[in-house]
Design an enzyme around this catalytic site. Structure first.
Site, PDB file in Angstrom:
ATOM      1  N   ASP A  16       0.884  -1.170   0.000  1.00  0.00           N
ATOM      2  CA  ASP A  16       0.000   0.000   0.000  1.00  0.00           C
ATOM      3  C   ASP A  16       0.923   1.222   0.000  1.00  0.00           C
ATOM      4  O   ASP A  16       1.690   1.441   0.948  1.00  0.00           O
ATOM      5  CB  ASP A  16      -0.849  -0.046   1.273  1.00  0.00           C
ATOM      6  CG  ASP A  16      -1.724   1.185   1.435  1.00  0.00           C
ATOM      7  OD1 ASP A  16      -1.519   2.191   0.731  1.00  0.00           O
ATOM      8  OD2 ASP A  16      -2.615   1.131   2.298  1.00  0.00           O
ATOM      9  N   ILE A  17       0.852   2.027  -1.042  1.00  0.00           N
ATOM     10  CA  ILE A  17       1.811   3.133  -1.206  1.00  0.00           C
ATOM     11  C   ILE A  17       1.689   4.166  -0.078  1.00  0.00           C
ATOM     12  O   ILE A  17       2.665   4.856   0.233  1.00  0.00           O
ATOM     13  CB  ILE A  17       1.668   3.782  -2.603  1.00  0.00           C
ATOM     14  CG1 ILE A  17       2.929   4.578  -2.959  1.00  0.00           C
ATOM     15  CG2 ILE A  17       0.418   4.644  -2.700  1.00  0.00           C
ATOM     16  CD1 ILE A  17       3.045   4.948  -4.420  1.00  0.00           C
ATOM     17  N   GLY A  38      -9.543   5.092  -5.769  1.00  0.00           N
ATOM     18  CA  GLY A  38      -8.300   4.325  -5.891  1.00  0.00           C
ATOM     19  C   GLY A  38      -7.179   4.886  -5.031  1.00  0.00           C
ATOM     20  O   GLY A  38      -7.393   5.299  -3.887  1.00  0.00           O
ATOM     21  N   VAL A  39      -6.007   4.921  -5.613  1.00  0.00           N
ATOM     22  CA  VAL A  39      -4.823   5.325  -4.860  1.00  0.00           C
ATOM     23  C   VAL A  39      -4.933   6.814  -4.457  1.00  0.00           C
ATOM     24  O   VAL A  39      -4.489   7.209  -3.366  1.00  0.00           O
ATOM     25  CB  VAL A  39      -3.544   4.981  -5.655  1.00  0.00           C
ATOM     26  CG1 VAL A  39      -3.353   5.826  -6.872  1.00  0.00           C
ATOM     27  CG2 VAL A  39      -2.324   5.044  -4.781  1.00  0.00           C
ATOM     28  N   ASP A  40      -5.548   7.611  -5.293  1.00  0.00           N
ATOM     29  CA  ASP A  40      -5.744   9.041  -5.028  1.00  0.00           C
ATOM     30  C   ASP A  40      -6.549   9.229  -3.723  1.00  0.00           C
ATOM     31  O   ASP A  40      -6.143   9.980  -2.817  1.00  0.00           O
ATOM     32  CB  ASP A  40      -6.508   9.636  -6.230  1.00  0.00           C
ATOM     33  CG  ASP A  40      -6.522  11.145  -6.280  1.00  0.00           C
ATOM     34  OD1 ASP A  40      -5.841  11.777  -5.449  1.00  0.00           O
ATOM     35  OD2 ASP A  40      -7.206  11.696  -7.157  1.00  0.00           O
ATOM     36  N   SER A 130      -2.514   4.704 -14.021  1.00  0.00           N
ATOM     37  CA  SER A 130      -3.470   4.505 -15.142  1.00  0.00           C
ATOM     38  C   SER A 130      -3.970   3.074 -15.331  1.00  0.00           C
ATOM     39  O   SER A 130      -4.655   2.801 -16.314  1.00  0.00           O
ATOM     40  CB  SER A 130      -2.881   4.988 -16.479  1.00  0.00           C
ATOM     41  OG  SER A 130      -2.983   6.387 -16.588  1.00  0.00           O
ATOM     42  N   THR A 131      -3.629   2.163 -14.435  1.00  0.00           N
ATOM     43  CA  THR A 131      -4.056   0.768 -14.666  1.00  0.00           C
ATOM     44  C   THR A 131      -5.267   0.367 -13.826  1.00  0.00           C
ATOM     45  O   THR A 131      -5.657  -0.796 -13.812  1.00  0.00           O
ATOM     46  CB  THR A 131      -2.900  -0.224 -14.413  1.00  0.00           C
ATOM     47  OG1 THR A 131      -2.513  -0.132 -13.039  1.00  0.00           O
ATOM     48  CG2 THR A 131      -1.724   0.057 -15.305  1.00  0.00           C
ATOM     49  N   GLY A 132      -5.861   1.333 -13.132  1.00  0.00           N
ATOM     50  CA  GLY A 132      -7.088   1.068 -12.375  1.00  0.00           C
ATOM     51  C   GLY A 132      -8.269   1.647 -13.129  1.00  0.00           C
ATOM     52  O   GLY A 132      -8.612   1.188 -14.226  1.00  0.00           O
ATOM     53  N   TYR A 134      -8.427   4.120 -14.928  1.00  0.00           N
ATOM     54  CA  TYR A 134      -8.067   4.620 -16.263  1.00  0.00           C
ATOM     55  C   TYR A 134      -7.777   3.510 -17.273  1.00  0.00           C
ATOM     56  O   TYR A 134      -7.437   3.790 -18.426  1.00  0.00           O
ATOM     57  CB  TYR A 134      -6.904   5.618 -16.162  1.00  0.00           C
ATOM     58  CG  TYR A 134      -7.325   7.011 -15.698  1.00  0.00           C
ATOM     59  CD1 TYR A 134      -8.637   7.276 -15.327  1.00  0.00           C
ATOM     60  CD2 TYR A 134      -6.408   8.053 -15.639  1.00  0.00           C
ATOM     61  CE1 TYR A 134      -9.028   8.539 -14.903  1.00  0.00           C
ATOM     62  CE2 TYR A 134      -6.780   9.326 -15.219  1.00  0.00           C
ATOM     63  CZ  TYR A 134      -8.102   9.566 -14.859  1.00  0.00           C
ATOM     64  OH  TYR A 134      -8.476  10.821 -14.448  1.00  0.00           O
TER      65      TYR A 134
HETATM   66  P1  ADP Z   1      -5.811   5.360 -12.289  1.00  0.00           P
HETATM   67  O1  ADP Z   1      -7.036   6.243 -12.243  1.00  0.00           O
HETATM   68  O2  ADP Z   1      -4.551   6.118 -12.662  1.00  0.00           O
HETATM   69  O3  ADP Z   1      -6.022   4.132 -13.102  1.00  0.00           O
HETATM   70  P2  ADP Z   1      -6.243   3.931  -9.757  1.00  0.00           P
HETATM   71  O4  ADP Z   1      -6.003   4.427  -8.387  1.00  0.00           O
HETATM   72  O5  ADP Z   1      -7.663   3.634 -10.153  1.00  0.00           O
HETATM   73  O6  ADP Z   1      -5.544   4.981 -10.745  1.00  0.00           O
HETATM   74  O7  ADP Z   1      -5.411   2.623  -9.983  1.00  0.00           O
HETATM   75  C1  ADP Z   1      -4.016   2.584 -10.218  1.00  0.00           C
HETATM   76  C2  ADP Z   1      -3.411   1.387  -9.510  1.00  0.00           C
HETATM   77  O8  ADP Z   1      -3.245   1.704  -8.122  1.00  0.00           O
HETATM   78  C3  ADP Z   1      -4.254   0.106  -9.552  1.00  0.00           C
HETATM   79  O9  ADP Z   1      -3.372  -0.982  -9.817  1.00  0.00           O
HETATM   80  C4  ADP Z   1      -4.806   0.022  -8.139  1.00  0.00           C
HETATM   81  O10 ADP Z   1      -5.031  -1.326  -7.753  1.00  0.00           O
HETATM   82  C5  ADP Z   1      -3.659   0.596  -7.350  1.00  0.00           C
HETATM   83  N1  ADP Z   1      -3.934   1.064  -5.979  1.00  0.00           N
HETATM   84  C6  ADP Z   1      -5.101   1.397  -5.387  1.00  0.00           C
HETATM   85  N2  ADP Z   1      -4.903   1.757  -4.109  1.00  0.00           N
HETATM   86  C7  ADP Z   1      -3.564   1.653  -3.873  1.00  0.00           C
HETATM   87  C8  ADP Z   1      -2.718   1.868  -2.743  1.00  0.00           C
HETATM   88  N3  ADP Z   1      -3.191   2.282  -1.583  1.00  0.00           N
HETATM   89  N4  ADP Z   1      -1.380   1.646  -2.889  1.00  0.00           N
HETATM   90  C9  ADP Z   1      -0.860   1.242  -4.063  1.00  0.00           C
HETATM   91  N5  ADP Z   1      -1.605   1.015  -5.167  1.00  0.00           N
HETATM   92  C10 ADP Z   1      -2.938   1.221  -5.066  1.00  0.00           C
END
Ligand code: ADP
Length: 182
Positions: A16-17, A38-40, A130-132, A134
């Protein structure tokens, strides 16, 4: 898995970043910079409201129409372990991974690293941009991500450690395959 190129360590890990202790972590933001899923969402939730306040200021002062895809900006890390968050916007992918999408994704990684260098940052963690939501194909996005990072460190020896913090084992395996293929 880890490799060293030009004195910079590239590390691939599952995690988890928002827990990373590198000086900076990178946010896969959207152009509004106002948070999202997502990560944002995870970064803003754990980092606290100061990050959003700084993003609002950046919008007002520099990017009233939003941060263009492929560009990057920096805020402090709020309550996170990381001192900084670098916010970048990757492309929204079509079903194909077009050359344009690839270039924009490349820029998102490359411009994040350029900004890190300007700030004297020595260690940085990336998610799989971009792999979630997007929807870019992970295998191709992984190759582009690694290519951008390796191109950067072949030119610049300022950053000591670059981590890819992948959320699932599946994504980790795809990055590992991509790195083995480079
Ligand atoms: P995007 O809109 O750029 O595609 P997302 O957040 O939807 O971004 O997804 C990008 C990647 O981040 C996906 O592989 C998702 O599983 C991953 N992700 C989601 N939450 C976390 C986290 N807390 N730490 C690391 N990676 C995450």
């Amino acid at each position: 898995m880890e490799i060293k190129i030009n004195g910079t360590k590239i590390i691939l890990k599952v995690g988890d970043i928002t827990e990373e202790d590198t000086q900076a972590i990178v946010n896969a933001a959207n152009s509004t910079l106002m948070g999202g899923g997502g990560v944002d969402g995870a970064i803003h939730a754990k980092g606290g409201p100061s990050i959003l306040e700084e993003c609002k200021k950046i919008r007002e002062e520099k990017y009233p129409d939003g941060l263009p895809t492929g560009e990057a900006v920096i805020t402090t890390g709020g309550n996170l372990k990381a001192d900084y968050v670098i916010h970048t916007v990757g492309p929204i992918c079509s079903r194909k991974f077009t050359e344009r999408e690839e270039k924009l994704l490349y820029n998102a990684y490359y411009n994040s690293l350029k900004l890190a260098k300007e700030k004297g940052i020595k260690s940085i963690s990336f998610p799989s941009i971009s792999t979630g939501a997007y929807r870019c194909p992970v295998d191709k996005a992984a190759r582009t991500a690694l290519k951008a990072v390796i191109d950067f460190i072949k030119k610049e020896d300022c950053i000591q450690q670059i981590r890819f913090v992948l959320f699932t084992q599946d994504v980790y395996e795809k990055y590992k395959e991509a790195l083995n293929g480079i």
